[in-house]
Design a protein around this motif. Sequence first.
Motif, PDB file in Angstrom:
ATOM      1  N   CYS A   1       0.839  -1.207   0.000  1.00 44.09           N
ATOM      2  CA  CYS A   1       0.000   0.000   0.000  1.00 44.09           C
ATOM      3  C   CYS A   1       0.872   1.255   0.000  1.00 44.09           C
ATOM      4  CB  CYS A   1      -0.932   0.007   1.213  1.00 44.09           C
ATOM      5  SG  CYS A   1      -2.270  -1.194   1.117  1.00 44.09           S
ATOM      6  N   ARG A   2       1.959   1.218   0.764  1.00 46.54           N
ATOM      7  CA  ARG A   2       2.873   2.369   0.807  1.00 46.54           C
ATOM      8  C   ARG A   2       3.494   2.600  -0.571  1.00 46.54           C
ATOM      9  NH1 ARG A   2       8.739   3.092   2.553  1.00 46.54           N
ATOM     10  NH2 ARG A   2       8.864   5.357   2.725  1.00 46.54           N
ATOM     11  N   VAL A   3       3.916   1.536  -1.243  1.00 46.37           N
ATOM     12  CA  VAL A   3       4.492   1.668  -2.584  1.00 46.37           C
ATOM     13  C   VAL A   3       3.466   2.322  -3.519  1.00 46.37           C
ATOM     14  CG1 VAL A   3       5.243   0.356  -4.623  1.00 46.37           C
ATOM     15  CG2 VAL A   3       6.188  -0.184  -2.363  1.00 46.37           C
ATOM     16  N   ALA A   4       2.228   1.868  -3.458  1.00 48.23           N
ATOM     17  CA  ALA A   4       1.179   2.434  -4.312  1.00 48.23           C
ATOM     18  C   ALA A   4       0.939   3.910  -3.990  1.00 48.23           C
ATOM     19  CB  ALA A   4      -0.116   1.634  -4.147  1.00 48.23           C
TER      20      ALA A   4
ATOM     21  N   ARG B   1      -3.621  -4.757  13.584  1.00 45.62           N
ATOM     22  CA  ARG B   1      -3.464  -6.164  13.221  1.00 45.62           C
ATOM     23  C   ARG B   1      -4.637  -6.714  12.418  1.00 45.62           C
ATOM     24  NH1 ARG B   1      -3.799  -9.310  18.979  1.00 45.62           N
ATOM     25  NH2 ARG B   1      -5.860  -8.590  19.577  1.00 45.62           N
ATOM     26  N   GLN B   2      -5.776  -6.021  12.417  1.00 45.49           N
ATOM     27  CA  GLN B   2      -6.929  -6.486  11.646  1.00 45.49           C
ATOM     28  C   GLN B   2      -6.894  -6.071  10.180  1.00 45.49           C
ATOM     29  OE1 GLN B   2      -8.125  -5.006  14.864  1.00 45.49           O
ATOM     30  NE2 GLN B   2      -8.144  -7.047  15.742  1.00 45.49           N
ATOM     31  N   GLY B   3      -6.128  -5.035   9.855  1.00 46.34           N
ATOM     32  CA  GLY B   3      -6.110  -4.606   8.462  1.00 46.34           C
ATOM     33  C   GLY B   3      -5.602  -3.194   8.280  1.00 46.34           C
ATOM     34  N   VAL B   4      -5.767  -2.725   7.047  1.00 45.80           N
ATOM     35  CA  VAL B   4      -5.289  -1.400   6.654  1.00 45.80           C
ATOM     36  C   VAL B   4      -6.465  -0.610   6.101  1.00 45.80           C
ATOM     37  CG1 VAL B   4      -3.646  -0.134   5.190  1.00 45.80           C
ATOM     38  CG2 VAL B   4      -3.059  -2.418   6.011  1.00 45.80           C
ATOM     39  N   GLY B   5      -6.476   0.668   6.418  1.00 49.27           N
ATOM     40  CA  GLY B   5      -7.487   1.556   5.872  1.00 49.27           C
ATOM     41  C   GLY B   5      -6.834   2.774   5.259  1.00 49.27           C
ATOM     42  N   LEU B   6      -7.578   3.445   4.400  1.00 52.26           N
ATOM     43  CA  LEU B   6      -7.149   4.717   3.843  1.00 52.26           C
ATOM     44  C   LEU B   6      -8.067   5.763   4.460  1.00 52.26           C
ATOM     45  CD1 LEU B   6      -5.335   6.252   1.815  1.00 52.26           C
ATOM     46  CD2 LEU B   6      -7.196   5.980   0.150  1.00 52.26           C
ATOM     47  N   ALA B   7      -7.494   6.611   5.310  1.00 47.71           N
ATOM     48  CA  ALA B   7      -8.273   7.616   6.029  1.00 47.71           C
ATOM     49  C   ALA B   7      -8.120   8.971   5.358  1.00 47.71           C
ATOM     50  CB  ALA B   7      -7.804   7.690   7.477  1.00 47.71           C
TER      51      ALA B   7
ATOM     52  N   ARG C   1     -11.841   0.859   3.919  1.00 49.26           N
ATOM     53  CA  ARG C   1     -11.087  -0.339   4.277  1.00 49.26           C
ATOM     54  C   ARG C   1     -10.387  -0.868   3.033  1.00 49.26           C
ATOM     55  NH1 ARG C   1     -15.469  -1.432   7.831  1.00 49.26           N
ATOM     56  NH2 ARG C   1     -14.718  -1.281   9.975  1.00 49.26           N
ATOM     57  N   LEU C   2      -9.103  -1.109   3.156  1.00 48.96           N
ATOM     58  CA  LEU C   2      -8.340  -1.643   2.028  1.00 48.96           C
ATOM     59  C   LEU C   2      -8.296  -3.158   2.156  1.00 48.96           C
ATOM     60  CD1 LEU C   2      -5.461   1.004   1.898  1.00 48.96           C
ATOM     61  CD2 LEU C   2      -7.655   0.996   0.674  1.00 48.96           C
ATOM     62  N   SER C   3      -9.466  -3.771   1.973  1.00 50.64           N
ATOM     63  CA  SER C   3      -9.615  -5.212   2.192  1.00 50.64           C
ATOM     64  C   SER C   3      -8.744  -6.037   1.257  1.00 50.64           C
ATOM     65  CB  SER C   3     -11.084  -5.622   2.060  1.00 50.64           C
ATOM     66  OG  SER C   3     -11.597  -5.193   0.821  1.00 50.64           O
ATOM     67  N   GLU C   4      -8.413  -5.458   0.100  1.00 55.00           N
ATOM     68  CA  GLU C   4      -7.526  -6.151  -0.841  1.00 55.00           C
ATOM     69  C   GLU C   4      -6.217  -5.383  -1.001  1.00 55.00           C
ATOM     70  OE1 GLU C   4      -9.342  -7.828  -4.410  1.00 55.00           O
ATOM     71  OE2 GLU C   4     -11.287  -7.262  -3.576  1.00 55.00           O
ATOM     72  N   GLY C   5      -5.852  -4.628   0.029  1.00 56.02           N
ATOM     73  CA  GLY C   5      -4.584  -3.900   0.024  1.00 56.02           C
ATOM     74  C   GLY C   5      -4.456  -2.933  -1.129  1.00 56.02           C
ATOM     75  N   ALA C   6      -3.308  -2.981  -1.799  1.00 52.91           N
ATOM     76  CA  ALA C   6      -3.021  -2.057  -2.896  1.00 52.91           C
ATOM     77  C   ALA C   6      -4.011  -2.223  -4.051  1.00 52.91           C
ATOM     78  CB  ALA C   6      -1.589  -2.242  -3.376  1.00 52.91           C
ATOM     79  N   LYS C   7      -4.593  -3.406  -4.188  1.00 47.86           N
ATOM     80  CA  LYS C   7      -5.596  -3.630  -5.244  1.00 47.86           C
ATOM     81  C   LYS C   7      -6.823  -2.735  -5.003  1.00 47.86           C
ATOM     82  CE  LYS C   7      -7.864  -7.480  -7.595  1.00 47.86           C
ATOM     83  NZ  LYS C   7      -8.127  -8.908  -7.575  1.00 47.86           N
ATOM     84  N   THR C   8      -7.218  -2.583  -3.742  1.00 48.93           N
ATOM     85  CA  THR C   8      -8.332  -1.691  -3.415  1.00 48.93           C
ATOM     86  C   THR C   8      -7.947  -0.247  -3.715  1.00 48.93           C
ATOM     87  OG1 THR C   8      -9.051  -3.203  -1.652  1.00 48.93           O
ATOM     88  CG2 THR C   8      -9.955  -0.975  -1.603  1.00 48.93           C
ATOM     89  N   LEU C   9      -6.696   0.124  -3.394  1.00 55.54           N
ATOM     90  CA  LEU C   9      -6.224   1.486  -3.682  1.00 55.54           C
ATOM     91  C   LEU C   9      -6.323   1.821  -5.165  1.00 55.54           C
ATOM     92  CD1 LEU C   9      -3.016   1.928  -1.501  1.00 55.54           C
ATOM     93  CD2 LEU C   9      -5.081   3.337  -1.425  1.00 55.54           C
TER      94      LEU C   9
END
Length: 152
Positions: free
Chosen positions: A29-32, A72-78, A103-111
């Motif tokens: 996600c950071r790379v994206a 630990r549950q996941g990543v979000g874009l706020a 919620r970035l449920s699929e990580g960078a794919k969601t981004l």
Amino acid sequence: MSKTPSPAEHLKSFLEKFDPTMAAVIRSCRVAMRKRLPTANELVYDNYNFFVIGYCTSERPSDCICSLAANRQGVGLAFYYGATLPDPNKILLGSGNQNRFVRLSEGAKTLAQPEVQDLIAAAIAQAKTPLPKDGKGKLIIRSISAKQKPRK
């Protein structure tokens, strides 16, 4: 005499607190986000509840366009000013006066989804301080909490 860790070394140590799979999601996600916002400064907070990387037009937190927030549950874009963003696809979550998130449920794919990219573009457009037109943003460690919820 011990040397002070560089911002990159700090960042690496923060990610090592996470399960390897979650750390990989955060890194992707950071790379994206760096590709999307290459001139933004990354303000990093390793807080009690969340590990956060804010993408800002300056070194001031108030100039934050959006942030990756992980536990630990996941990543979000706020979106700090998410309540004022156009959201025709109704993907923003939260009900506060200001902040909204995805919620970035699929990580960078969601981004990469067009509706998420549209939100990022709208957040850039409404920023009080514009992003620098060229150059590279800095990695800045802003805060490290002594007490933290488990990351794994």
